[in-house]
Design an enzyme around this catalytic site. Structure first.
Site, PDB file in Angstrom:
ATOM      1  N   HIS A  84       8.109  -4.230  -5.860  1.00 14.83           N
ATOM      2  CA  HIS A  84       7.565  -3.037  -6.516  1.00 14.83           C
ATOM      3  C   HIS A  84       6.875  -2.106  -5.525  1.00 14.83           C
ATOM      4  CE1 HIS A  84       8.033  -4.082 -10.827  1.00 14.83           C
ATOM      5  NE2 HIS A  84       7.986  -5.330 -10.397  1.00 14.83           N
TER       6      HIS A  84
ATOM      7  N   GLU B  29       6.234   0.955  -5.964  1.00 12.18           N
ATOM      8  CA  GLU B  29       5.344   1.856  -6.708  1.00 12.18           C
ATOM      9  C   GLU B  29       3.993   1.193  -6.988  1.00 12.18           C
ATOM     10  OE1 GLU B  29       7.366  -0.135  -8.049  1.00 12.18           O
ATOM     11  OE2 GLU B  29       6.722  -0.694 -10.063  1.00 12.18           O
TER      12      GLU B  29
ATOM     13  N   CYS C 236      12.947  -3.608  -9.721  1.00  8.40           N
ATOM     14  CA  CYS C 236      12.748  -4.860 -10.456  1.00  8.40           C
ATOM     15  C   CYS C 236      13.723  -4.914 -11.632  1.00  8.40           C
ATOM     16  CB  CYS C 236      11.294  -5.002 -10.879  1.00  8.40           C
ATOM     17  SG  CYS C 236      10.896  -6.672 -11.441  1.00  8.40           S
TER      18      CYS C 236
END
Lengths: 1023, 270
Positions: free
Chosen positions: B231, B233, B97
């Site tokens: 994202h 994660e 990002c």
């Protein structure tokens, strides 16, 4: 810039030492790359103002005041301001000259001097990365909007007024004539001149009562006569005079610094005088005639203290910046919500961003510092489609909505704190003052590595006082006292600020590292009242403090002593550090590029002593500062209001379906997806139940569930309840509904009912009887009743309030007309979730699943959303029974449901609230892309005189729609035995939603049309 | 190599996803340190002590002057040789990002063989003109040299950005990057069968930002430096998925974890 002054420079009186460099940046003309900023403005003009223009382009401007060499300036264009791939940049010419066709109107908007300019600050930082020797440089930003195809009836000035807020911004406008000659708008550099310093002065209080009140009013002190007299008395005390003489202070009169400090500390905003008042309450219905000594102590604090005897997880209640509960052996959670109503009315964006980053600091300032991990936002606005007359000085509700939303979005997203839950409520009475509730949840370790419990502040005399973060400016002076007054056209612009999330984020990173290194003894935020409150409050803990205003770093030279003391400039924490830890603390500040300045020392002298350099400017005994404000004595009288009764039209099943469709489209019920999607709700990778659920990620969730420890499965539940409509009939019902809604939402996701805690946020119109508020007794009686509901319901639910806030002057006096908000409580809840993997979402899962309604339904249509809809459609009133609460019965049912959830028996659960059963069931269907076939027959056993309107649209409390997989029905029914739980029908494939009674359809609707209606109202109009 | 690889997870100036980024490296078998950018500038920390560098998501400098620009400049001008040395040593780098925006704007991505730090692409405002948080489906180019995406087909993860539209001013570069497998990950419509990577821009919101060729992330020519707007994660555990309550799967690691496992396995010689 060619140096020639444009006509638009008229009125710019700022002298500029060196001509600033103007750098301009615009989107390049590449195929497949729109000017998205321009498109957003075009769409906003159409959606909010009904102005259709053909095209808008946006140019970003950076004014740099520095002695730049040519090659430095060239480098800034390409290495800093303009992206070399997607933007074009210029520095010696105006980009407005470069459009193939000259615009018809060009408007440049920039900040007024002294207003926080976050992009400008970032630009300066970037400039110094490239050219560190320009440390004296200044950078200001502006935006130039170029328009083509503007309708003839739209004046350039009117267009400009949609693009800037004159309270904080300036606009320079070039109309068609100027544009055709290339005379472009050009604002001067917003130089902030030094403030006119005035020496601390003694204020003579040996004057008549009228003059005392004159001092209070002209000084915006918001102190009443009793309070002014209490101050007068203090300075008549021979002991006071003796001490002051010794210090070299005016012996028998307060300094302006002292008077301002007292006004802040004793403001309604800071000291909650109405909640602490002695209230003579009369109830004309029951004949009650009694005296209540403090609503807060009696109805909020006492129930919590009683519950505290039964549980071991209430760690810190009421006295800190937020309430703290022990979540498990290693971690505690805290929660706080605040309102930022008045600033949001004056500048929606700035007011809201300041609100959200402000409440984040309450969390950071809890105990020895907690990490903010989740935000919740609840807004009350005027209807976005309001087309009635608008009093002068007010923004249209749609503009307030858009601005507040943008402020909260920036504040939350840029701080890296997910916005996980919220609500929006619309009512015409919020046009005068919008309510902007910002809430934050925090997480902190139970113990620090040095063994201290992190929820306990441990200051000692001798600790050094640091001010950390932003600097002090003239922005934000008198916020606390201003919010304790009604809003008028003359409300000061200094009360408006723009938050700076990045300065705060750097400070937050630094503070949490300092906490973990054991460097913090005590910490609190600088919010209302600025240093006077933050240092003063912590001085209460050690018994005194000395503060040197001369050591406080300023944004602007020349601020007077009292201004430095009470300024509420943002992004500041006040921290106490042991002398031996100061070096380590300052090293952390340097690493994070955060300013930390020593401004004083904590003492045990018994007084808050303030100097400005060598000069003493205030000496206030702690006992007087915090205990000297006299208690208010107020009158309350309850006379139940009268309303025309609700009138149900006689509609067939199709007609009922159409009524449901109109109900779904009402702003209070309509989907808020467009707005909520632009909040980051998943940063920190912990959000388990999100604002959206369902197959298409668009059906509304109930409570949020987060799993804050990475990889861990223990969760926290956060929910909100708000039901201001019921205040129109009875504020008791309003408060009870808010608490029940918050709990119901939490139950829908499977909360642990043995660890739930609440937050009460009251927003009231002024309830003190006066010539300006002739109905003060009634409004105070509403407050009494609401407090009693909180007391009754929270006790029954074993739901202790651990923190709260009140805002008691939500009135606007505009064009001589008073607009008061409906008495409103936001009740927020935080609870434990034993295992997030067992959390339940609101969407129906599969056709064939059985649908049940938990809880009892009664004929309770008074002040329901449908009653308002029918009244607006010209039929009947809102009168009738409001939802009654049987908290014992509800709690038993909630317990049974949560237990069934942990056994994995529940496929979905959704709260039944605004709009009743029909609305809630439709929302469950949206999530499954399915229909439903339901019967209301079972509900009749709850209430003999229940009709179809009451069953479908009534908002009886304690009700939850659940769906159960066919194979789990038997086990579920067994689990719910002894509780009201009615089988309604089944989830069906397809588009039809039907309700029947005795085999006859009473409501038939198409899920698809309902969804379109529900999604169409608040679709943002942009993008 | 012996022992767990060490990941330097950068922080400071408004980066805000460092907590979960550290967590996913730990879950994948690395150790992770939070390193303030200024610790590298002052020498208090040394990148050469680490095997992985991650620039997490966030709002560095508030996204003012273009997302990632100012932090990119801090790295490009303040840490130029440290960063180049790290990349030239063939150590894996990821930017997520805001971190991806940083890598693109400092010229590390899509990058060149010389690691010249010359910007050749950018991330423009979403066509919608505003920030959005919504879930997307990503598909990976099986022929990409990217070590981070090896063996991956599709994952579901959230996007959370306002400036994620991948563009360049030289369309010929897109073909070059495509041929070299550098367009490692694209947005796809989840209802289409695998594989379905397409160069035609998919409709909003399947493509949330109207990125050219549906590009969600790219790698450098070596495949060691990788960045993406979505994202991964954020989907480290099944219960963080967007529709997990509608699915009957066993709980455990989320779909985003494969990326971090890949890097750790690459370093462990897997």
């Amino acid at each position: 810039m060619d140096g020639e002054l444009h006509p638009c420079m008229r009125g710019n009186l700022m002298s500029v030492q060196t001509e600033p460099h103007l750098f301009e940046v615009a989107t390049r003309d590449l195929e497949g790359l729109p000017d998205a900023r321009g498109e957003s403005v075009r769409a906003m003009l159409a959606a909010d103002h009904g102005i259709e223009v053909a095209a808008v382009r946006v140019i970003l401007g950076y004014q740099v005041q520095a002695d730049l060499a040519d090659e430095e300036a060239d480098s800034l264009v390409h290495d800093l301001f303009a992206d070399p791939i997607i933007e074009c940049g210029s520095r010696l010419t105006r980009l407005l000259d470069d459009f193939p066709e000259a615009p018809e109107i060009a408007i440049q908007v920039g900040y007024k001097p002294g207003v926080t300019d976050n992009p400008g600050q970032a630009g300066l930082d970037g400039l110094l990365t490239l050219f560190p020797h320009h440390s004296e440089a200044k950078v200001a930003t502006n935006r130039t909007y170029a328009f083509w195809g503007v309708p003839e009836n739209v004046e350039p000035g009117a267009l400009a007024s949609t693009l800037h807020n004159p309270m904080i911004e300036r606009a320079s406008v070039a109309g068609p004539a100027e544009c055709s000659e290339g005379k472009w708008p050009a604002l001067g550099f917003p130089l902030n001149p030094p403030a006119p310093y005035s020496e601390p002065a003694a204020i003579d209080l040996e004057v008549s009562d009228e003059e005392l009140m004159g001092i209070s009013e002209t000084g915006l002190l918001a102190l009443n006569l009793g309070e002014m007299r209490a101050i007068q008395d203090h300075y008549r005390d021979p002991n006071t005079r003796l001490v002051r003489e010794r210090l070299g202070l005016s012996p028998n009169a307060p300094t302006d610094v002292e008077l301002e400090c007292l006004a802040q500390t004793w403001s309604e905003h800071c000291s909650h005088k109405i909640f602490s008042a002695s209230i003579h309450h009369v109830d004309t219905e029951t004949g009650e005639d009694s005296v209540i000594d403090s609503l807060f102590k009696t109805h909020i604090m006492q129930p919590t203290l009683d519950i505290q005897k039964e549980v071991d997880w209430l760690l810190s209640i009421f006295h800190d910046n937020s309430g703290v509960i022990s979540w498990n052996e290693d971690w505690s959670l805290c929660i706080k919500a605040e309102t930022h109503n008045s600033p949001s009315a004056l500048d929606p964006y700035g007011g809201a961003i300041t609100g959200i980053v402000g409440v984040n600091r309450d969390i950071l300032g809890t105990g020895l510092g907690a990490r903010p991990i989740a935000n919740t936002d609840v807004f009350c606005f005027g209807p976005p489609d309001y087309d009635g007359p608008l009093p002068g000085g007010l923004f249209h509700p749609s503009r307030v909505f858009r601005g507040v939303h943008a402020g909260v979005r920036s504040g939350g997203n840029e701080s890296g704190i997910p916005t996980i839950n919220g609500a929006m409520v619309f009512d015409e009475r919020y046009i005068g003052k919008p309510l902007v509730f910002c809430g934050t949840v925090g997480l902190m370790p139970r113990r620090l590595t040095d063994g201290r419990e992190s929820h306990v502040k441990t200051p000692e005399p001798g600790d050094v006082v640091y001010m950390v973060g932003g600097r002090v400016g003239s922005d934000g002076i008198h916020g606390a006292t201003f919010s304790s007054l009604e809003l008028t056209e003359e409300s000061p612009s200094s009360a408006v600020q723009i938050g700076d999330p990045i300065t705060q984020k750097k400070m937050l990173d630094m503070i949490l590292e300092a906490r973990d290194s054991g460097l913090i003894q005590v910490i609190t935020d600088n919010g209302a009242g600025g240093l006077s409150s933050s240092v003063g409050e912590m001085a209460e803990l050690t018994g005194g403090a000395e503060l040197d205003l001369g050591a406080v770093p300023l944004k602007q030279a020349g601020l007077s002593s009292w201004e430095i003391l009470v300024s509420e400039s943002q992004e500041r924490m006040t921290v106490g550090v042991r002398p031996e830890d100061c070096n380590a603390f300052e090293a952390l500040a340097v690493l994070h590029e955060v300013e930390a300045s020593v401004v004083g020392t904590f003492t045990d002298s018994g007084a808050f002593v303030v100097r400005h350099g060598e000069k003493p400017v205030a000496h206030l005994p702690i006992a007087f500062l915090y205990g000297g404000c006299p208690q208010l004595h107020l009158e309350s009288e309850w006379v139940p209001p009268l309303h025309m009764p609700f009138e149900a039209p006689d509609l067939d099943a199709i007609g009922m379906g159409e009524a449901l469709c109109r109900l779904m489209a009402r702003p209070n019920i309509a989907s808020k997806e467009w707005w909520v999607r632009s909040y980051d709700h998943e940063v920190i990778a912990q959000t388990v139940i999100k604002p959206f659920c369902g197959a298409n990620h668009d059906s509304p969730g109930d409570a949020a569930v987060i799993a804050p420890i990475q990889g861990g499965t223990q969760g926290a539940v956060i929910s909100n309840g708000i039901a201001p409509r019921y205040s129109d009939i009875d504020a008791y019902a309003m408060a009870a509904a808010a608490v029940d809604e918050a709990l119901r939402n939490a139950v829908c996701v499977g909360v642990d009912l043995d660890m739930i805690a609440g937050l009460d946020n009251f927003c009231w119109p002024d309830p003190v009887e006066s010539p300006k508020t002739p109905d003060g007794r009634f409004k105070l009686a509403q407050l009494v009743r609401a407090n009693r509901a909180i007391d009754d319901v929270c006790r029954a639910y074993h739901l202790p309030c651990i923190s709260g806030k009140d805002s008691m002057k939500n009135d606007a006096m505009l064009d001589g007309e008073k607009i008061s908000v409906p008495p409103t409580i936001l009740f927020s809840l935080i609870g434990n979730h034993p295992d997030v993997r067992k959390a339940v979402s609101s969407d129906f899962k599969s056709p064939g699943d059985a649908i049940y309604l938990l809880g009892q339904t009664h004929q309770e249509l008074g002040a329901s959303e449908i009653s308002y809809m029918m009244r607006e459609e010209g039929r009947g009133g809102i009168g009738g029974a409001t939802p009654d609460i049987d908290a014992e019965r509800n709690l038993a049912a909630y317990r049974a449901l949560c237990s069934a959830m942990s056994d994995g028996l529940v496929a979905s659960a959704h709260d039944c609230s605004e709009g009743g059963l029909a609305v809630a069931l439709s929302e469950c269907c949206f999530g499954a892309d399915a229909g439903a076939s339901a019967s209301i027959d079972g509900l009749l056993s709850d209430c003999e005189h229940l009709d179809a309107w009451g069953a479908l649209f009534g908002e009886s409390l304690g009700r939850i729609i659940v769906s159960i997989r066919p194979g789990d029905r038997e086990a579920f029914e067994e689990a719910m035995e002894g509780n009201p739980c009615h089988f309604l029908g089944t989830v069906v494939q397809g588009d039809a939603i039907t309700f029947s009674r005795d085999g006859e359809d009473v409501l038939v609707a198409s899920m698809g049309s309902l969804r379109n209606a529900w999604k169409g109202t608040l679709d943002g109009g942009v993008g | 190599m012996a022992g767990r690889p060490r990941a330097a997870v950068l922080s400071g100036f408004g980066i805000n996803c460092e907590t979960e980024t550290m967590a996913v490296f730990e879950m994948a078998g690395a150790t992770a340190d939070r390193i303030h950018v200024n610790q590298l500038v002052t020498g208090a920390a040394d990148l050469s002590d680490y095997q992985i560098m991650a620039i997490p998501g966030g709002f560095s400098f508030g996204d003012h002057l273009g997302s990632g620009r100012l932090l990119g400049n801090r790295l490009r001008f303040g840490l130029r040789e440290q960063v180049r040395g790290f990349v030239k040593a063939g150590k894996p780098v990821i930017g997520i990002c805001n971190g991806f925006q940083v890598l693109v704007k400092m010229g590390l991505l899509p990058g060149d063989d010389e690691v010249s730090l010359t910007q050749t692409a950018s991330l423009a405002l979403n066509d919608s003109g505003h920030y959005e948080n919504r879930w997307v489906t990503l598909e990976f180019d099986p022929s990409s040299p990217c070590i981070w995406t090896r063996g991956m087909k599709r994952i579901r993860v959230p996007v959370r950005h306002g400036e994620g539209k991948f563009v360049t001013d030289d369309r010929a570069l897109l073909d070059k990057w495509s041929a070299s497998g550098q367009l490692a990950v694209r947005y796809v419509d989840p209802i289409t069968p695998y594989p379905s990577i397409s160069d035609e821009t998919l409709p909003y919101p399947t493509s949330p930002n109207q990125s050219w060729r549906n590009i969600a992330g790219v790698c450098d020519p070596t495949g060691m430096v990788f960045g993406l707007m979505p994202h991964p994660e954020a989907n480290h555990s099944t219960w963080l998925g967007a529709t997990w309550t509608r699915e009957d799967s066993e709980h455990g690691e989320g779909e985003g974890m494969a990326i971090f496992h890949n890097a750790v396995e690459h370093l462990m010689g897997g």
